[in-house]
Design a protein around this motif. Structure first.
Motif, PDB file in Angstrom:
ATOM      1  N   GLY A 126     -37.527   0.793  52.929  1.00 37.83           N
ATOM      2  CA  GLY A 126     -37.626  -0.576  52.439  1.00 37.83           C
ATOM      3  C   GLY A 126     -36.350  -0.998  51.736  1.00 37.83           C
ATOM      4  N   SER A 127     -36.201  -2.305  51.579  1.00 40.57           N
ATOM      5  CA  SER A 127     -35.054  -2.863  50.873  1.00 40.57           C
ATOM      6  C   SER A 127     -35.526  -3.985  49.971  1.00 40.57           C
ATOM      7  N   ILE A 128     -35.118  -3.941  48.707  1.00 37.45           N
ATOM      8  CA  ILE A 128     -35.473  -4.961  47.723  1.00 37.45           C
ATOM      9  C   ILE A 128     -34.200  -5.604  47.213  1.00 37.45           C
ATOM     10  N   VAL A 129     -34.173  -6.928  47.191  1.00 41.81           N
ATOM     11  CA  VAL A 129     -33.055  -7.674  46.617  1.00 41.81           C
ATOM     12  C   VAL A 129     -33.597  -8.520  45.475  1.00 41.81           C
ATOM     13  N   ASN A 130     -33.120  -8.253  44.273  1.00 36.65           N
ATOM     14  CA  ASN A 130     -33.499  -9.033  43.099  1.00 36.65           C
ATOM     15  C   ASN A 130     -32.457 -10.101  42.825  1.00 36.65           C
ATOM     16  N   MET A 131     -32.849 -11.078  42.014  1.00 33.75           N
ATOM     17  CA  MET A 131     -31.941 -12.172  41.678  1.00 33.75           C
ATOM     18  C   MET A 131     -31.602 -12.148  40.197  1.00 33.75           C
ATOM     19  N   SER A 132     -30.323 -11.927  39.912  1.00 30.29           N
ATOM     20  CA  SER A 132     -29.813 -12.108  38.568  1.00 30.29           C
ATOM     21  C   SER A 132     -28.956 -13.378  38.574  1.00 30.29           C
ATOM     22  N   SER A 133     -27.811 -13.330  37.955  1.00 32.24           N
ATOM     23  CA  SER A 133     -26.951 -14.498  37.803  1.00 32.24           C
ATOM     24  C   SER A 133     -25.626 -14.004  37.230  1.00 32.24           C
ATOM     25  N   ILE A 134     -24.584 -14.822  37.348  1.00 29.88           N
ATOM     26  CA  ILE A 134     -23.376 -14.447  36.611  1.00 29.88           C
ATOM     27  C   ILE A 134     -23.659 -14.421  35.116  1.00 29.88           C
ATOM     28  N   GLY A 135     -24.733 -15.123  34.701  1.00 30.14           N
ATOM     29  CA  GLY A 135     -25.182 -15.030  33.320  1.00 30.14           C
ATOM     30  C   GLY A 135     -25.768 -13.676  32.985  1.00 30.14           C
ATOM     31  N   GLY A 136     -25.957 -12.825  33.995  1.00 29.33           N
ATOM     32  CA  GLY A 136     -26.416 -11.472  33.769  1.00 29.33           C
ATOM     33  C   GLY A 136     -25.299 -10.455  33.669  1.00 29.33           C
ATOM     34  N   VAL A 137     -24.062 -10.888  33.927  1.00 30.34           N
ATOM     35  CA  VAL A 137     -22.922  -9.965  33.851  1.00 30.34           C
ATOM     36  C   VAL A 137     -21.910 -10.383  32.790  1.00 30.34           C
ATOM     37  N   ARG A 138     -22.085 -11.583  32.240  1.00 38.38           N
ATOM     38  CA  ARG A 138     -21.236 -12.036  31.147  1.00 38.38           C
ATOM     39  C   ARG A 138     -22.003 -13.059  30.319  1.00 38.38           C
ATOM     40  N   GLY A 139     -21.532 -13.337  29.143  1.00 41.43           N
ATOM     41  CA  GLY A 139     -22.218 -14.268  28.264  1.00 41.43           C
ATOM     42  C   GLY A 139     -21.526 -15.618  28.204  1.00 41.43           C
ATOM     43  N   SER A 140     -22.247 -16.588  27.700  1.00 37.62           N
ATOM     44  CA  SER A 140     -21.687 -17.899  27.379  1.00 37.62           C
ATOM     45  C   SER A 140     -22.663 -18.570  26.431  1.00 37.62           C
ATOM     46  N   SER A 141     -22.239 -19.635  25.815  1.00 37.24           N
ATOM     47  CA  SER A 141     -23.065 -20.287  24.815  1.00 37.24           C
ATOM     48  C   SER A 141     -24.123 -21.168  25.458  1.00 37.24           C
ATOM     49  N   GLY A 142     -25.303 -21.183  24.845  1.00 37.72           N
ATOM     50  CA  GLY A 142     -26.292 -22.195  25.177  1.00 37.72           C
ATOM     51  C   GLY A 142     -27.443 -21.766  26.056  1.00 37.72           C
ATOM     52  N   MET A 143     -27.406 -20.539  26.631  1.00 41.46           N
ATOM     53  CA  MET A 143     -28.488 -20.101  27.511  1.00 41.46           C
ATOM     54  C   MET A 143     -28.837 -18.642  27.242  1.00 41.46           C
ATOM     55  N   GLY A 144     -28.893 -18.273  25.961  1.00 43.75           N
ATOM     56  CA  GLY A 144     -29.009 -16.872  25.591  1.00 43.75           C
ATOM     57  C   GLY A 144     -30.256 -16.181  26.091  1.00 43.75           C
ATOM     58  N   ALA A 145     -31.415 -16.825  25.999  1.00 40.62           N
ATOM     59  CA  ALA A 145     -32.644 -16.177  26.451  1.00 40.62           C
ATOM     60  C   ALA A 145     -32.616 -15.961  27.956  1.00 40.62           C
ATOM     61  N   TYR A 146     -32.165 -16.966  28.701  1.00 38.34           N
ATOM     62  CA  TYR A 146     -32.043 -16.835  30.155  1.00 38.34           C
ATOM     63  C   TYR A 146     -31.069 -15.718  30.505  1.00 38.34           C
ATOM     64  N   GLN A 147     -29.915 -15.692  29.829  1.00 36.64           N
ATOM     65  CA  GLN A 147     -28.924 -14.674  30.140  1.00 36.64           C
ATOM     66  C   GLN A 147     -29.417 -13.281  29.774  1.00 36.64           C
ATOM     67  N   ALA A 148     -30.141 -13.155  28.689  1.00 38.29           N
ATOM     68  CA  ALA A 148     -30.719 -11.861  28.338  1.00 38.29           C
ATOM     69  C   ALA A 148     -31.672 -11.389  29.430  1.00 38.29           C
ATOM     70  N   SER A 149     -32.460 -12.309  29.964  1.00 41.07           N
ATOM     71  CA  SER A 149     -33.404 -11.933  31.020  1.00 41.07           C
ATOM     72  C   SER A 149     -32.667 -11.484  32.271  1.00 41.07           C
ATOM     73  N   LYS A 150     -31.560 -12.133  32.573  1.00 39.02           N
ATOM     74  CA  LYS A 150     -30.830 -11.786  33.791  1.00 39.02           C
ATOM     75  C   LYS A 150     -30.036 -10.491  33.623  1.00 39.02           C
ATOM     76  N   HIS A 151     -29.584 -10.172  32.397  1.00 38.16           N
ATOM     77  CA  HIS A 151     -29.034  -8.839  32.143  1.00 38.16           C
ATOM     78  C   HIS A 151     -30.121  -7.781  32.389  1.00 38.16           C
ATOM     79  N   ALA A 152     -31.339  -8.076  31.961  1.00 41.78           N
ATOM     80  CA  ALA A 152     -32.435  -7.122  32.121  1.00 41.78           C
ATOM     81  C   ALA A 152     -32.755  -6.876  33.590  1.00 41.78           C
ATOM     82  N   VAL A 153     -32.665  -7.916  34.417  1.00 37.68           N
ATOM     83  CA  VAL A 153     -32.929  -7.746  35.848  1.00 37.68           C
ATOM     84  C   VAL A 153     -31.929  -6.770  36.464  1.00 37.68           C
TER      85      VAL A 153
END
Length: 255
Positions: free
Chosen positions: A140-167
């Protein structure tokens, strides 16, 4: 060279979670064109049924069912429904997510909890149930979705970015857990991509999206089809030795 007579996902059954709009809907179109049979999942039936009808009218094999990734019983249902409908499960695209804007100290606790329930717990539940089936199959193959917000930080979307780091963390662990059993797990990290979610971000953080696009070497946002094409590659046998990869689809933003 690619063989046009044998599409890269021919014969494969792909579960697309979060398929009713944006990247999920566009990826479903790519997967169908690449030969896959699809089970489409989202919380809201109307838009989901419209995508399924569009693909069915174009001659593709597609079914759909509703479900909320933050509810364990729903996830078990749609994974089981995929196997009951098509007989097996070759790949999954875990794309369901919600977004949020606001400085970390200004995020309501209920919003933080909801972000984590959908983006993190929901991804974990999907991996868990998909792996249950794939472990029995031995592939099987699984592809999850993170974001560039999951590999670096920026102001204003901290909870979303934390979730995408977790993914990304979930993906890397899953690659280790399930790789010995023939299951590959990878994650995409898109940059700004023209979707309804991006429109929400434009409203919440005026100028933020345009600043990111201006800092992108290709000087343009991505499209859902471009992200879907990369996901299709990872789901296909052409990526047979790729697992645990965090792949930016961002026009060079994090280069």
């Amino acid at each position: 060279m690619p063989d046009p007579t044998h599409p890269p996902l021919a014969g494969k059954v792909i579960l697309v979670v979060g398929a009713s709009a944006g990247i999920g809907a566009d990826a479903a179109r790519v997967f169908a064109a690449d030969g896959a049979s699809l089970m489409l999942v989202a919380r809201t039936e109307g838009p989901l049924a419209a995508i399924a009808k569009e693909l069915d009218n174009a001659g593709h094999h597609v079914a759909y069912t509703t479900g909320d990734v933050s509810h364990p019983d729903d996830v078990t249902h749609f994974v089981n429904a995929t196997v009951e409908t098509f007989g097996h499960l070759d790949g999954a695209f875990n794309n369901a997510a919600i977004t949020q804007a606001g400085r970390l100290d200004q995020v309501p606790e209920t919003d933080f909890d909801q972000i984590m329930a959908v983006n993190v717990k929901g991804t974990w539940l999907c991996i868990r149930e998909e792996a249950r089936v794939m472990l029995e199959q031995g592939h099987g193959s699984i592809v999850n979705m993170s974001s560039i917000g999951g590999v670096r930080g920026s102001s204003g979307m901290g909870a979303y970015q934390a979730s995408k780091h977790a993914v990304i963390g979930l993906t890397r662990t899953a690659a280790h857990d399930f790789g010995p059993h023939g299951i590959r797990v990878n994650v995409l990290a898109p940059g700004p991509t023209e979707t309804p979610m991006l429109d929400q971000t434009r409203l919440a953080i005026p100028g933020g999206v345009e600043a990111r696009i201006a800092a992108t070497p290709l000087r343009k946002p991505g499209t859902g089809a471009e992200v879907g094409s990369v996901a299709s590659f990872l789901l296909s046998d052409r990526a047979s030795h790729l697992s645990g990869v965090v792949l930016p689809v961002d026009g060079g933003f994090v280069a």
